[in-house]
Design a protein around this motif. Sequence first.
Motif, PDB file in Angstrom:
ATOM      1  N   VAL A 149      -1.952  -0.901  -2.658  1.00 37.76           N
ATOM      2  CA  VAL A 149      -1.310  -1.690  -3.698  1.00 37.76           C
ATOM      3  C   VAL A 149      -1.178  -3.107  -3.149  1.00 37.76           C
ATOM      4  O   VAL A 149      -0.623  -3.310  -2.068  1.00 37.76           O
ATOM      5  CB  VAL A 149       0.075  -1.117  -4.062  1.00 37.76           C
ATOM      6  N   ILE A 150      -1.703  -4.083  -3.872  1.00 35.08           N
ATOM      7  CA  ILE A 150      -1.687  -5.481  -3.426  1.00 35.08           C
ATOM      8  C   ILE A 150      -0.690  -6.236  -4.287  1.00 35.08           C
ATOM      9  O   ILE A 150      -0.881  -6.376  -5.504  1.00 35.08           O
ATOM     10  CB  ILE A 150      -3.093  -6.103  -3.514  1.00 35.08           C
ATOM     11  N   ALA A 151       0.379  -6.703  -3.669  1.00 38.18           N
ATOM     12  CA  ALA A 151       1.484  -7.318  -4.402  1.00 38.18           C
ATOM     13  C   ALA A 151       1.626  -8.788  -4.029  1.00 38.18           C
ATOM     14  O   ALA A 151       1.432  -9.177  -2.874  1.00 38.18           O
ATOM     15  CB  ALA A 151       2.790  -6.582  -4.104  1.00 38.18           C
ATOM     16  N   TYR A 152       1.969  -9.604  -5.013  1.00 38.43           N
ATOM     17  CA  TYR A 152       2.208 -11.031  -4.782  1.00 38.43           C
ATOM     18  C   TYR A 152       3.408 -11.215  -3.860  1.00 38.43           C
ATOM     19  O   TYR A 152       4.434 -10.555  -4.017  1.00 38.43           O
ATOM     20  CB  TYR A 152       2.458 -11.726  -6.122  1.00 38.43           C
ATOM     21  N   SER A 153       3.294 -12.119  -2.875  1.00 37.69           N
ATOM     22  CA  SER A 153       4.377 -12.365  -1.930  1.00 37.69           C
ATOM     23  C   SER A 153       5.071 -13.678  -2.249  1.00 37.69           C
ATOM     24  O   SER A 153       4.406 -14.679  -2.539  1.00 37.69           O
ATOM     25  CB  SER A 153       3.842 -12.408  -0.494  1.00 37.69           C
ATOM     26  N   PRO A 154       6.409 -13.725  -2.203  1.00 36.59           N
ATOM     27  CA  PRO A 154       7.130 -14.978  -2.477  1.00 36.59           C
ATOM     28  C   PRO A 154       6.840 -16.061  -1.456  1.00 36.59           C
ATOM     29  O   PRO A 154       7.154 -17.222  -1.681  1.00 36.59           O
ATOM     30  CB  PRO A 154       8.606 -14.558  -2.433  1.00 36.59           C
ATOM     31  N   CYS A 200      -8.667   4.290   3.275  1.00 35.74           N
ATOM     32  CA  CYS A 200      -9.117   4.432   1.894  1.00 35.74           C
ATOM     33  C   CYS A 200     -10.498   5.059   1.711  1.00 35.74           C
ATOM     34  O   CYS A 200     -10.827   5.502   0.606  1.00 35.74           O
ATOM     35  CB  CYS A 200      -9.117   3.060   1.201  1.00 35.74           C
ATOM     36  N   LYS A 201     -11.316   5.102   2.747  1.00 34.41           N
ATOM     37  CA  LYS A 201     -12.700   5.510   2.531  1.00 34.41           C
ATOM     38  C   LYS A 201     -12.842   6.985   2.156  1.00 34.41           C
ATOM     39  O   LYS A 201     -13.850   7.375   1.564  1.00 34.41           O
ATOM     40  CB  LYS A 201     -13.541   5.196   3.762  1.00 34.41           C
ATOM     41  N   GLY A 202     -11.843   7.803   2.441  1.00 42.65           N
ATOM     42  CA  GLY A 202     -11.905   9.199   2.040  1.00 42.65           C
ATOM     43  C   GLY A 202     -11.578   9.425   0.591  1.00 42.65           C
ATOM     44  O   GLY A 202     -11.809  10.508   0.053  1.00 42.65           O
ATOM     45  N   GLY A 203     -11.010   8.427  -0.075  1.00 40.44           N
ATOM     46  CA  GLY A 203     -10.703   8.526  -1.490  1.00 40.44           C
ATOM     47  C   GLY A 203      -9.341   9.097  -1.820  1.00 40.44           C
ATOM     48  O   GLY A 203      -8.935   9.103  -2.984  1.00 40.44           O
ATOM     49  N   ASP A 209     -12.617   0.777  -5.636  1.00 44.00           N
ATOM     50  CA  ASP A 209     -12.080   2.135  -5.539  1.00 44.00           C
ATOM     51  C   ASP A 209     -11.084   2.284  -4.388  1.00 44.00           C
ATOM     52  O   ASP A 209     -10.519   3.350  -4.190  1.00 44.00           O
ATOM     53  CB  ASP A 209     -13.205   3.158  -5.406  1.00 44.00           C
ATOM     54  N   TYR A 210     -10.869   1.215  -3.621  1.00 44.91           N
ATOM     55  CA  TYR A 210      -9.826   1.219  -2.591  1.00 44.91           C
ATOM     56  C   TYR A 210      -8.476   0.784  -3.155  1.00 44.91           C
ATOM     57  O   TYR A 210      -7.445   0.957  -2.513  1.00 44.91           O
ATOM     58  CB  TYR A 210     -10.186   0.272  -1.449  1.00 44.91           C
ATOM     59  N   VAL A 211      -8.490   0.189  -4.349  1.00 48.16           N
ATOM     60  CA  VAL A 211      -7.293  -0.468  -4.882  1.00 48.16           C
ATOM     61  C   VAL A 211      -6.671   0.386  -5.980  1.00 48.16           C
ATOM     62  O   VAL A 211      -7.332   0.724  -6.979  1.00 48.16           O
ATOM     63  CB  VAL A 211      -7.641  -1.868  -5.430  1.00 48.16           C
TER      64      VAL A 211
END
Length: 241
Positions: free
Chosen positions: A222-227, A214-217, A118-120
């Motif tokens: 956003v986790i993005a692939y890095s070159p 993130c804990k408050g909701g 729920d953080y993502v």
Amino acid sequence: MNRKRNILISVTAALLSALLVYGVYVLQLRQVKFQETVDVVVPVRFVSAGERLTPDMLGMKPIAKASYSESMAVSRDELNGMEVVVPLGADEPLLRWKVDKFRLLPTDSQSTFGIPRDYVLSVSNGIRAGDKVTVYASGDSVQSERLFREPVTVASVKTAGNVEIDDMNDSSLKSMANGDKEAMYASRRDANGMIDYINLNLTEEQWLQLDSLCKGGKSKVVIAYSPESLDVGASPEEGTP
């Protein structure tokens, strides 16, 4: 006069002969030493597990040829940027298995954190263990921005069934370690499974920053692939929030 000249010539000849004999002795000594010893890489100081090796941390040391094994490193250049798996003692031959180019374990200043689902907000589906990723903040309560200055390392990515996502026949991590970008890309194309869990190697400050956000909701990441994952052998600084 002739007697003095003959004495001088004799003394000069004796000195030259002595120098010649000494020179031959030194050359023979060097040749014997070269044949009987091997120069291997050694740390110049104690190195903790998790540290990245730099040229100034390494030196060369001759050891008996009978004591040499193929697992000992003989070139400092090949070790530049490698991470230390186990502590290294000063002045001891460096064995290649004690270092790794792509480590999934955290460094000495990091821990591996499982990021709650729920953080993502979103995660790139092509991410695999060992990749570098860039983390961004997104939400109504914050301005969308990059959360950490440097990319962080992915420790693992798993499906809902707790199965690591990768090509089981030819893992992308193995291809990455071998520097084979084509095989790494092909294994990613063949890997199946949606990412349900992702573990990142973060410093304590980075985790607290992410958790507070993130804990408050109201905000997510956003986790993005890095070159940088494709820069085999690169050694960017990690752990800087």
